[in-house]
Motif scaffolding. Structure first.
Motif, PDB file in Angstrom:
ATOM      1  N   LEU A   1       0.805  -1.235   0.000  1.00 27.65           N
ATOM      2  CA  LEU A   1       0.000   0.000   0.000  1.00 27.65           C
ATOM      3  C   LEU A   1       0.835   1.281   0.000  1.00 27.65           C
ATOM      4  O   LEU A   1       0.504   2.214  -0.740  1.00 27.65           O
ATOM      5  CB  LEU A   1      -0.982   0.008   1.172  1.00 27.65           C
ATOM      6  CG  LEU A   1      -2.293  -0.711   0.907  1.00 27.65           C
ATOM      7  CD1 LEU A   1      -3.119  -0.798   2.182  1.00 27.65           C
ATOM      8  CD2 LEU A   1      -3.084  -0.036  -0.198  1.00 27.65           C
ATOM      9  N   PRO A   2       1.908   1.386   0.791  1.00 28.79           N
ATOM     10  CA  PRO A   2       2.676   2.633   0.739  1.00 28.79           C
ATOM     11  C   PRO A   2       3.289   2.911  -0.640  1.00 28.79           C
ATOM     12  O   PRO A   2       3.606   4.056  -0.959  1.00 28.79           O
ATOM     13  CB  PRO A   2       3.766   2.431   1.796  1.00 28.79           C
ATOM     14  CG  PRO A   2       3.183   1.432   2.744  1.00 28.79           C
ATOM     15  CD  PRO A   2       2.368   0.506   1.865  1.00 28.79           C
ATOM     16  N   ALA A   3       3.430   1.885  -1.453  1.00 26.27           N
ATOM     17  CA  ALA A   3       4.012   2.034  -2.795  1.00 26.27           C
ATOM     18  C   ALA A   3       3.004   1.624  -3.867  1.00 26.27           C
ATOM     19  O   ALA A   3       3.370   1.076  -4.905  1.00 26.27           O
ATOM     20  CB  ALA A   3       5.280   1.198  -2.897  1.00 26.27           C
TER      21      ALA A   3
ATOM     22  N   TRP B   1      -0.245  -4.590  -8.213  1.00 28.26           N
ATOM     23  CA  TRP B   1      -1.289  -5.372  -7.564  1.00 28.26           C
ATOM     24  C   TRP B   1      -2.662  -4.718  -7.506  1.00 28.26           C
ATOM     25  O   TRP B   1      -3.619  -5.361  -7.085  1.00 28.26           O
ATOM     26  CB  TRP B   1      -0.887  -5.735  -6.135  1.00 28.26           C
ATOM     27  CG  TRP B   1       0.490  -6.284  -5.973  1.00 28.26           C
ATOM     28  CD1 TRP B   1       1.430  -5.838  -5.101  1.00 28.26           C
ATOM     29  CD2 TRP B   1       1.096  -7.369  -6.664  1.00 28.26           C
ATOM     30  NE1 TRP B   1       2.581  -6.564  -5.209  1.00 28.26           N
ATOM     31  CE2 TRP B   1       2.401  -7.525  -6.169  1.00 28.26           C
ATOM     32  CE3 TRP B   1       0.662  -8.234  -7.670  1.00 28.26           C
ATOM     33  CZ2 TRP B   1       3.274  -8.503  -6.627  1.00 28.26           C
ATOM     34  CZ3 TRP B   1       1.539  -9.201  -8.141  1.00 28.26           C
ATOM     35  CH2 TRP B   1       2.818  -9.330  -7.624  1.00 28.26           C
ATOM     36  N   PHE B   2      -2.797  -3.456  -7.879  1.00 25.75           N
ATOM     37  CA  PHE B   2      -4.053  -2.737  -7.671  1.00 25.75           C
ATOM     38  C   PHE B   2      -4.738  -2.385  -8.983  1.00 25.75           C
ATOM     39  O   PHE B   2      -4.089  -1.999  -9.955  1.00 25.75           O
ATOM     40  CB  PHE B   2      -3.802  -1.471  -6.841  1.00 25.75           C
ATOM     41  CG  PHE B   2      -3.168  -1.789  -5.517  1.00 25.75           C
ATOM     42  CD1 PHE B   2      -3.938  -2.282  -4.472  1.00 25.75           C
ATOM     43  CD2 PHE B   2      -1.809  -1.657  -5.327  1.00 25.75           C
ATOM     44  CE1 PHE B   2      -3.359  -2.620  -3.258  1.00 25.75           C
ATOM     45  CE2 PHE B   2      -1.211  -1.990  -4.115  1.00 25.75           C
ATOM     46  CZ  PHE B   2      -1.989  -2.468  -3.083  1.00 25.75           C
ATOM     47  N   THR B   3      -6.057  -2.524  -8.987  1.00 24.01           N
ATOM     48  CA  THR B   3      -6.854  -2.206 -10.173  1.00 24.01           C
ATOM     49  C   THR B   3      -6.946  -0.693 -10.350  1.00 24.01           C
ATOM     50  O   THR B   3      -6.638   0.076  -9.427  1.00 24.01           O
ATOM     51  CB  THR B   3      -8.276  -2.776 -10.039  1.00 24.01           C
ATOM     52  OG1 THR B   3      -8.945  -2.066  -8.979  1.00 24.01           O
ATOM     53  CG2 THR B   3      -8.272  -4.271  -9.754  1.00 24.01           C
ATOM     54  N   ALA B   4      -7.419  -0.276 -11.513  1.00 23.67           N
ATOM     55  CA  ALA B   4      -7.604   1.161 -11.764  1.00 23.67           C
ATOM     56  C   ALA B   4      -8.604   1.757 -10.777  1.00 23.67           C
ATOM     57  O   ALA B   4      -8.428   2.887 -10.301  1.00 23.67           O
ATOM     58  CB  ALA B   4      -8.071   1.384 -13.207  1.00 23.67           C
ATOM     59  N   ARG B   5      -9.616   1.017 -10.459  1.00 19.48           N
ATOM     60  CA  ARG B   5     -10.628   1.474  -9.494  1.00 19.48           C
ATOM     61  C   ARG B   5     -10.014   1.646  -8.098  1.00 19.48           C
ATOM     62  O   ARG B   5     -10.240   2.636  -7.415  1.00 19.48           O
ATOM     63  CB  ARG B   5     -11.775   0.467  -9.487  1.00 19.48           C
ATOM     64  CG  ARG B   5     -12.937   0.797  -8.616  1.00 19.48           C
ATOM     65  CD  ARG B   5     -14.010  -0.277  -8.881  1.00 19.48           C
ATOM     66  NE  ARG B   5     -15.007  -0.338  -7.867  1.00 19.48           N
ATOM     67  CZ  ARG B   5     -16.151   0.346  -7.884  1.00 19.48           C
ATOM     68  NH1 ARG B   5     -16.428   1.140  -8.891  1.00 19.48           N
ATOM     69  NH2 ARG B   5     -17.015   0.219  -6.905  1.00 19.48           N
ATOM     70  N   GLU B   6      -9.221   0.653  -7.675  1.00 22.32           N
ATOM     71  CA  GLU B   6      -8.550   0.749  -6.375  1.00 22.32           C
ATOM     72  C   GLU B   6      -7.561   1.904  -6.362  1.00 22.32           C
ATOM     73  O   GLU B   6      -7.463   2.635  -5.365  1.00 22.32           O
ATOM     74  CB  GLU B   6      -7.839  -0.568  -6.053  1.00 22.32           C
ATOM     75  CG  GLU B   6      -8.799  -1.702  -5.752  1.00 22.32           C
ATOM     76  CD  GLU B   6      -8.147  -3.065  -5.737  1.00 22.32           C
ATOM     77  OE1 GLU B   6      -8.728  -3.977  -5.105  1.00 22.32           O
ATOM     78  OE2 GLU B   6      -7.059  -3.256  -6.356  1.00 22.32           O
ATOM     79  N   ARG B   7      -6.839   2.100  -7.457  1.00 21.83           N
ATOM     80  CA  ARG B   7      -5.882   3.212  -7.542  1.00 21.83           C
ATOM     81  C   ARG B   7      -6.587   4.564  -7.408  1.00 21.83           C
ATOM     82  O   ARG B   7      -6.086   5.467  -6.736  1.00 21.83           O
ATOM     83  CB  ARG B   7      -5.110   3.145  -8.856  1.00 21.83           C
ATOM     84  CG  ARG B   7      -4.140   2.002  -8.930  1.00 21.83           C
ATOM     85  CD  ARG B   7      -3.514   1.875 -10.333  1.00 21.83           C
ATOM     86  NE  ARG B   7      -2.664   0.711 -10.383  1.00 21.83           N
ATOM     87  CZ  ARG B   7      -1.435   0.653  -9.911  1.00 21.83           C
ATOM     88  NH1 ARG B   7      -0.894   1.719  -9.354  1.00 21.83           N
ATOM     89  NH2 ARG B   7      -0.728  -0.452  -9.982  1.00 21.83           N
TER      90      ARG B   7
END
Length: 163
Positions: A88-90, A96-102
């Motif tokens: 998460l800090p990076a 690992w993260f979707t566009a929605r999560e980003r």
């Protein structure tokens, strides 16, 4: 006083956990119950995994050990994977993260760090493109709520070691 084990030069050494200053539930019970109700309302309609990612991320930014521990545990219970939590800090550099999560994580940072540029249009617009208006409203409510909880936990020195 609770103690926590640290992994420093002496891995078996224990360090006292910070002494909790106040216990809000007993001292401000109406307020505390209202916060619990706000917390419940803020999560409605949001994916539980996304909600916990947002809570962990805001808590990391705010340095709230109690909330990081609680919400990372809750995230794992909802199926979240450790490699995503520790990334998460990076998150910008992580695959690992979707566009929605980003979009949610960027909005979380902007709202949490409000005094550092407010919420830029680009951040808001990206979130608005990824979430329906009602979801976006809930996401903002969730971010505001976890920031309130972080401020309560940090100022009263709630500790995950006190479990």
């Amino acid at each position: 006083m609770a103690t926590v084990t640290t992994n420093t030069d002496a891995p078996n050494e224990t360090v006292p956990a910070p002494e909790q200053r106040l216990r809000m539930p007993g001292l401000a019970p109406d307020f505390y119950q209202a916060m619990i109700a706000v917390d419940r309302a803020s999560r409605q309609g949001l994916d539980p995994v996304l909600a916990e990612l947002v809570k962990v991320h805001a808590s990391m930014i705010n340095g709230c050990a109690f909330c990081i521990d609680m919400h990372a545990t809750d995230a794992r219970k909802n199926g979240e994977q450790d490699h995503r939590l520790v990334s998460l800090p990076a998150w910008r550099e992580s695959p690992w993260f979707t566009a929605r999560e980003r979009a949610a994580l960027a909005l979380t940072e902007s709202v949490t760090l409000l005094t550092q540029g407010h919420v830029p249009d680009a951040v808001y617009d990206e979130a608005a493109a990824r979430f329906e208006p009602a979801e976006l409203a809930q996401l903002i409510a969730l971010i505001a709520t976890i920031n309130a909880w972080n401020r309560i936990a940090v100022s009263t020195r709630m500790s995950p070691a006190a479990k």
